[in-house]
Design an enzyme around this catalytic site. Structure first.
Site, mmCIF file in Angstrom:
data_model
loop_
_atom_site.group_PDB
_atom_site.id
_atom_site.type_symbol
_atom_site.label_atom_id
_atom_site.label_comp_id
_atom_site.label_asym_id
_atom_site.label_seq_id
_atom_site.Cartn_x
_atom_site.Cartn_y
_atom_site.Cartn_z
ATOM 1 N N ASP A 110 55.399 38.190 45.806
ATOM 2 C CA ASP A 110 54.758 38.161 47.122
ATOM 3 C C ASP A 110 54.741 39.541 47.771
ATOM 4 O OD1 ASP A 110 55.666 34.924 48.532
ATOM 5 O OD2 ASP A 110 55.251 35.504 46.471
ATOM 6 N N HIS A 158 52.675 39.826 50.935
ATOM 7 C CA HIS A 158 52.510 39.436 52.337
ATOM 8 C C HIS A 158 52.116 40.570 53.254
ATOM 9 C CE1 HIS A 158 53.337 35.238 52.245
ATOM 10 N NE2 HIS A 158 54.499 35.384 51.642
ATOM 11 N N ASN A 210 49.837 30.283 47.563
ATOM 12 C CA ASN A 210 49.498 29.271 48.549
ATOM 13 C C ASN A 210 48.925 29.876 49.823
ATOM 14 O OD1 ASN A 210 52.285 30.131 48.944
ATOM 15 N ND2 ASN A 210 52.363 28.604 50.570
ATOM 16 N N HIS A 211 49.159 31.168 50.028
ATOM 17 C CA HIS A 211 48.581 31.808 51.209
ATOM 18 C C HIS A 211 47.161 32.309 50.985
ATOM 19 C CE1 HIS A 211 51.693 32.048 54.416
ATOM 20 N NE2 HIS A 211 52.442 31.655 53.409
ATOM 21 N N HIS A 260 52.477 31.122 40.876
ATOM 22 C CA HIS A 260 53.055 31.472 42.177
ATOM 23 C C HIS A 260 54.184 30.543 42.624
ATOM 24 C CE1 HIS A 260 53.403 32.958 46.249
ATOM 25 N NE2 HIS A 260 53.337 31.719 46.668
ATOM 26 N N HIS A 285 57.053 32.927 45.705
ATOM 27 C CA HIS A 285 57.003 31.872 46.725
ATOM 28 C C HIS A 285 58.252 31.791 47.604
ATOM 29 C CE1 HIS A 285 55.085 28.443 48.473
ATOM 30 N NE2 HIS A 285 55.784 27.509 47.874
ATOM 31 N N SER A 297 33.393 32.833 66.053
ATOM 32 C CA SER A 297 32.809 33.677 67.097
ATOM 33 C C SER A 297 33.806 33.948 68.195
ATOM 34 C CB SER A 297 31.583 32.968 67.683
ATOM 35 O OG SER A 297 31.988 31.714 68.200
ATOM 36 N N ASN A 307 35.624 32.405 83.203
ATOM 37 C CA ASN A 307 34.615 33.460 83.370
ATOM 38 C C ASN A 307 33.203 32.892 83.445
ATOM 39 O OD1 ASN A 307 34.173 32.705 80.768
ATOM 40 N ND2 ASN A 307 34.634 34.697 79.859
ATOM 41 N N ASP A 362 31.094 31.488 81.522
ATOM 42 C CA ASP A 362 30.023 31.901 80.618
ATOM 43 C C ASP A 362 29.516 30.725 79.795
ATOM 44 O OD1 ASP A 362 31.953 33.366 77.858
ATOM 45 O OD2 ASP A 362 32.127 31.463 78.939
#
Lengths: 723, 162
Positions: free
Chosen positions: A159, A161, A220-221, A272, A468, A645, A683, A685
């Site tokens: 790992d 990370h 797994n990540h 992993h 892991h 977004s 705000n 919007d």
């Protein structure tokens, strides 16, 4: 002579004390880390709950399909157009690397140099690099098979990370990837550390230059849902404000195409997570690996479930996976298995079985009778005709095509397949024989030495190298030295917490370890200082947890303090804290660090909470239950915000709030939600951003507080449906 | 008196819990046994200051008849409880410690050279291993001058005491 002995006695005692403190600290971090992962699974459960308990009205249906939309519809060339980088201009002032494809070794080395100097690669080149990577990965098999022929030593890393310093240190000590220096990287390149994207870009670049000598395994990540929570998504959106979404979408595809394992000389398996009793490399080689992700399995399964009836379906919901060996005699040892044992009965929440349900439980739903299956098919036809949104329809058609009468096999195999893959990426070894569900992580399993034996014999292998799990020395053997855990992110929890390691493996297949710790500071820190530093950090994290559970703790204390004196004995304090937090830590020993003012061994617990609050000024204004759910809330927001977004619509917000409040058993009227929605958009919007989203929970919290209520009112009766 | 007995019971229960917690930290297989080599660390972390010789005696007492390399909790607990209740192996008072250093500092310089200290610690008494010596030096020695100001060293490490 006596003087010498005295000094030695004293010093040895001191060292032992330090060692004890270091172990405790380690345990704290591990407990909290695994507990955090379990939170993630609770989130999945919530999403599963969504699927279960709502016969979708049209708007809700849209939200649910919208949340899970993965655009299976699009063909790859369409995607290639979406990811096109050609129209992105690179300004003249850009001083970072400019890549020309096909990429050369000089350019790859140049990237490393640039990132070392804190430069950022322009999004145009990022997309281009990722596109090339995607093309390459699609051609790779599920299991890479490589060899140490020509006396090449293979370097294996665990790992990383997002910790770029560690990768740089490895390259410095071991040399960069080349024809003479082949590498295998065993997953979890991203999340938690702050340079995840840079690590990915470096690894991909070298892989493009030397596709036969640089091999990546999926961790797994390497999963976009996990990334939502553990920081990678945030990192990319922060560094690439304009094109971050596109980059993330492309990465989503790339992750799903990462190979699952590597085998060296047909003798050493590198994967992993680990194995389960079901792991079969032949099956894994056949699988369509890019179709499997944790969420897609959720989605797949839920499409097969009929909408819940109001009665009698409870047992199916909470059944334990029949596949998994659940020897009741060993249940106690299972419960004590990890430092963070999370299967204690929760006296405050009758939904504990819900929360400990792992994704594996879904398989029990799959194993249904023929008649139930026909029912499902009929329903799906009905859905298809009811004018479902497009993606949902495609869902059902793609699924029903597998529903040939008598072909239960295809269903079961696919379920079997994704479960095997999850096991590969999520499992952990244990000392006892057997194979049980991994309830700490909520995914994968714990497998024992007998499983290792069986597996190695079956496939004629001699060693399993996996990652892991963080290890203090960077690596650790178990299962009679047949399983080796390798972890390459040093100082993972805190400066000085652990070393990282990598392995060199020659034709003799005997691993040689190189350990390191990437920080100038650590070398000079004495034992005392590094333990102290890590310890302070762990205690801080622990205090935060305590504060986050304030309401539950108060109730627990009051149980012991029936006469309402406001005082509680230290023994009872320890018992209460242990029960509420579900963290298997030596509370009595830690007590002196967490509780400073006591009178005759009695503690004034209200004062104590004040003390905790003062130590955590950032928490003072955020109430405890909100704090506890904060990361979950953020993750939910990011899921609902499918186009990344940073904004969600009013309608989506309303729906999410409604569902969430039902799941958490909060009482809120529709009217209140509508008012909330309007007032939340500070705000004005017309849409809601993440700060407004989080704020929503605080506002409700305050008003409830005025009425003397706890934020999440708990009901104790059944969990079917909602009012 | 009944009350006294209650208090005594509460105290013993508290002590048992402390011992159990410390033991569990090293019980890697979760079967209430620990490697015999960790016993020293456990005992010391509970606040005792045995010499290596005393430690050996303790271990011999609680070991199995046929040494397995492991110590079981059932044997550890009663002996350890007695140790704590009797307050055997008391902590060393700071001034006594200082005196010990002063004995070694024959010239009464107020400090000891690293070589000097190393010689004593690795040759006299119950000698340190090289690892132990290096660790002590890294904590104690003034890196520039290569000497140990033992007065500061003693107070620095004793302040840590809970």
């Amino acid at each position: 002579m006596r003087a010498a002995i005295l000094i030695q006695r004293w010093y040895r005692q001191y060292v032992s004390r330090m060692e004890m403190r270091r172990r405790h600290t380690w345990n704290i971090f591990q407990s909290i880390e695994y507990a955090g992962e379990q939170d993630q699974v609770k989130l999945y459960n919530f999403l599963g709950y969504l699927m279960d308990n709502f016969t979708p009205s049209s708007s809700e249906r849209n939200l649910i399909s919208h949340i899970f939309r993965e655009n299976e519809v699009c063909r790859d060339p369409e995607w290639e157009r979406y990811f096109c980088y050609k129209n992105i201009d690179v300004p003249a002032v850009y001083s970072g690397p400019r890549l020309i494809f096909p990429i050369t070794i000089d350019q790859a080395a140049g990237l490393v140099e640039a990132f070392k100097n804190k430069q950022q690669l322009h999004s145009r080149y990022v997309l281009q690099l990722l596109l090339e990577t995607w093309k390459l990965l699609r051609m790779l098999p599920n299991i890479n098979r490589i060899s140490t022929c020509h006396s090449k030593e293979i370097t294996i890393c665990g790992d990383l990370h997002g910790q770029l310093e560690d990768l740089l240190l490895i390259f410095y000590k071991n040399g960069m990837p080349s024809l003479d220096t082949p590498y295998v990287f065993n997953g979890d390149f991203v999340d938690r550390g702050k340079d995840s994207i840079e690590i990915l870009l470096i690894l991909f670049a070298f892989m493009l230059v030397y596709p036969g000598d640089v091999h990546l395994n999926r961790g797994n990540h390497e999963d976009h849902i996990i990334n939502l929570r553990y920081g990678f998504t945030r990192e990319v959106l922060g560094k690439y404000k304009l094109h971050g979404k596109r980059i993330l979408k492309l990465l989503q595809k790339i992750f799903s195409w990462l190979p699952l394992a590597t085998v060296i000389d047909q003798k050493v398996l590198i994967v992993h997570g680990g194995l389960s009793d079901m792991t079969d490399l032949a099956v894994i080689s056949r699988v369509d690996r890019h179709r499997v992700s944790v969420v897609s399995s959720l989605k797949y399964v839920s499409a097969l479930r009929p909408p819940k009836k109001k009665s009698g379906s409870k047992s199916m919901l909470f059944s334990i996976d029949s596949d998994v060996d659940y020897d009741s005699a060993t249940k106690d040892t299972i419960y004590n298995k990890r430092r963070a044992s999370l299967v204690h009965a929760n006296p405050f929440n009758s939904r504990e079985s819900f929360q400990s349900r792992s994704l594996q439980d879904f398989s029990s739903v799959i194993n249904r009778t023929k008649s139930e299956e026909l029912e499902v098919r009929r329903r799906q036809m009905a859905f298809a005709h009811a004018g479902y949104s497009q993606s949902q329809q495609l869902f059902s058609t793609s699924v029903t095509s597998e529903f040939e009468p008598g072909s239960t096999d295809s269903l079961d195999t696919t379920n079997d397949e994704w479960k095997q893959i999850l096991d590969l990426l999520w499992s952990d070894p244990m000392d006892q024989d057997g194979c049980i569900a991994n309830e700490v992580r909520g995914c994968g399993c714990y497998w024992g030495p007998d499983m290792t034996e069986k597996f190695l014999n079956k496939h004629n292998l001699q060693l399993i190298i996996r990652s892991h799990e963080c290890k203090q020395e960077g690596y650790e053997f178990c299962h009679n030295r047949k399983v080796l855990t390798l972890f390459s992110a040093s100082n993972y929890y805190e400066v000085g917490s652990n070393r990282g390691a990598y392995i060199r493996l020659g034709p003799d297949l005997v691993p040689y370890f190189i350990q390191y710790q990437a920080s100038d500071m650590t070398r000079e820190l004495t034992l005392r200082q590094s333990v102290g530093r890590t310890e302070r950090s762990a205690l801080k994290a622990l205090r935060e947890q305590l504060f986050a559970h304030k309401t539950d703790l108060l109730s627990a204390f009051q149980e012991f303090d029936k006469e309402n004196t406001g005082m509680i004995s230290l023994n009872n304090w320890a018992t209460a804290v242990g029960n509420v937090l579900h963290l298997d830590l030596p509370w009595r020993t830690l007590r002196s660090q967490l509780v400073t003012t006591t009178l005759h061994d009695m503690l004034d617990y209200q004062d104590w909470f004040q003390e905790l609050a003062i130590k955590e000024p950032s928490v003072q204004t955020v109430l405890d239950t909100l704090y506890r759910h904060r990361s979950t809330l953020e993750t939910i927001f990011r899921i609902v915000d499918t186009d990344n977004s940073g904004l969600i619509s009013f309608e989506d917000f309303r729906q999410t709030w409604k569902l969430l409040s039902a799941f958490l058993k909060m009482e809120i009227t529709d009217e209140a939600i509508s008012d909330l929605v309007v007032s939340i958009d500070t705000n004005k919007d017309g849409s809601i951003d993440i700060d407004e989203f989080m704020e929503a929970f605080r506002l409700v919290d305050r008003s409830r507080l005025e009425q003397g209520h706890c934020l999440f009112i708990r009901k104790t009766e059944d969990t079917e449906g909602h009012s | 008196m009944a009350e006294d007995r209650e208090n005594a019971e509460a105290i013993i229960s508290e002590v048992h819990k402390k011992i159990s917690d410390a033991f569990d930290v090293f019980d890697h297989e979760r079967n209430k046994t620990v490697d015999v080599r960790e016993i020293g660390t456990i005992i010391r972390s509970l606040g005792c200051f045995p010499t290596e010789g005393e430690l050996q005696e303790f271990i011999t007492e609680i070991e199995e008849e046929e040494a397995t390399g492991y110590i079981r909790f059932e044997r550890f607990l009663p002996t350890m409880t007695k140790l704590l209740m009797e307050r055997k192996f008391r902590p060393i008072p700071e001034d006594l410690l200082l005196q010990a250093f002063e004995v070694l500092d024959q010239e009464k310089k107020g400090h000891l050279g690293t070589e000097e200290l190393t010689k004593y610690m690795t040759q006299d008494g119950e000698p340190f291993t090289q690892e132990e010596m290096e660790e002590m030096l890294s904590a104690a020695a003034d890196p520039d001058k290569n000497v140990i100001f033992y007065k500061d060293f003693v107070s620095m490490l004793t302040v840590d005491d809970k």
